[in-house]
Design an enzyme around this catalytic site. Structure first.
Site, PDB file in Angstrom:
ATOM      1  CB  SER A   1       2.678 -10.651   6.005  1.00 48.50           C
ATOM      2  OG  SER A   1       1.792  -9.880   5.198  1.00 48.50           O
ATOM      3  CG  ASP A   2      -1.306 -11.727   3.484  1.00 44.93           C
ATOM      4  OD1 ASP A   2      -1.998 -11.614   2.469  1.00 44.93           O
ATOM      5  OD2 ASP A   2      -0.811 -10.746   4.078  1.00 44.93           O
TER       6      ASP A   2
ATOM      7  CG  MET B   1      -1.897  -1.177   1.269  1.00 44.45           C
ATOM      8  SD  MET B   1      -3.134  -1.093   2.585  1.00 44.45           S
ATOM      9  CE  MET B   1      -4.294   0.074   1.874  1.00 44.45           C
TER      10      MET B   1
END
EC number: 2.4.2.1
Length: 237
Positions: A204-205, A181
């Site tokens: 992270s994912d 982002m």
């Protein structure tokens, strides 16, 4: 002192790490810097200056999203004379071969934000990393035997959007490595003000492998590989 940063002139180094999470900034200061001193607590956006391997370095949180990082990066560059800014944050994988805890160096950042278009409504400008920082970070990560991917990322203005979720997966098929982002704004400000910028992300994912995930505490305290690469890149000659 700027509008959003309470530091006095000279309290911020000319090279800085920028995690989104202010608690990650605190973690970096406590675990990597010597003689770290807090220079900002305004809005709980913690900032610290200390030394890393004898070099004066700062670290400060930026919050989430393009507007937030734009405010802090703008003030750091224009009010405090920062010349090297490296984002160290998290991202979601858009590729089958990019896995949780691996690093992504953002060579360039596409964005669905219109913020840059406020300045340049006639153009879709490419937002690219400083090549010198990118090259150094890549070789440092390889020397440290860290699994590292280099490529495009997407800087999105939306975190929860079913419509964008499916479109983001399609971007992955075009080779976009991950979604985050902030990187596009940081790269734009680097170009605008003639300073060096880079974004280093830990996955992270994963949007393609949802079973791969990490906890909030892990994201705050355990993604140390990108912190090491970021610090080593800042001080590399």
């Amino acid at each position: 002192m700027s509008i959003h940063i309470s530091a006095k002139p000279g309290e911020i180094a000319d090279k800085i790490l920028l995690p989104g999470d202010p608690l990650r900034a605190k973690f970096i200061a406590e675990n990597f810097l010597e003689d770290a001193v807090c220079f900002n607590e305004v809005r709980n956006m913690f900032g610290y200056t200390g030394t890393y391997k004898g070099h004066r370095v700062s670290v400060m949180g930026t919050g989430m999203g393009i507007p937030s990082i734009s405010i802090y990066a703008h003030e750091l560059i224009n009010e405090y004379g920062v010349k090297k800014l490296i984002r160290v944050g998290t991202a979601g994988s858009l590729n089958e071969d990019v896995h949780v805890r691996e690093l992504v160096l953002a060579q360039a950042a596409a964005t669905n934000s219109r913020m840059i278009n406020i300045d340049w409504p006639e153009y879709d400008l490419p937002q690219i990393a400083d090549f010198d920082l990118l090259d150094k970070a890549y070789h440092i990560a390889k020397e440290l035997n860290m699994t590292t991917h280099v490529g495009n990322v997407l800087s999105s203005d939306s975190f929860y959007s079913p419509k964008l979720f499916s479109r983001n997966l399609e971007l992955g098929q075009l080779g976009v490595k991950a979604v985050e982002m902030e990187a596009a704004a940081l790269y734009y400000l680097g170009a605008k003000f003639g300073v060096q910028t880079l974004a280093i992300m830990t996955i992270s994912d994963s949007l393609v492998n949802p079973e791969e995930d990490t906890t909030a505490e892990e994201r705050q305290n355990t993604f140390t590989d990108m912190m090491k690469v970021g610090l080593e890149t800042l001080i590399a000659e």
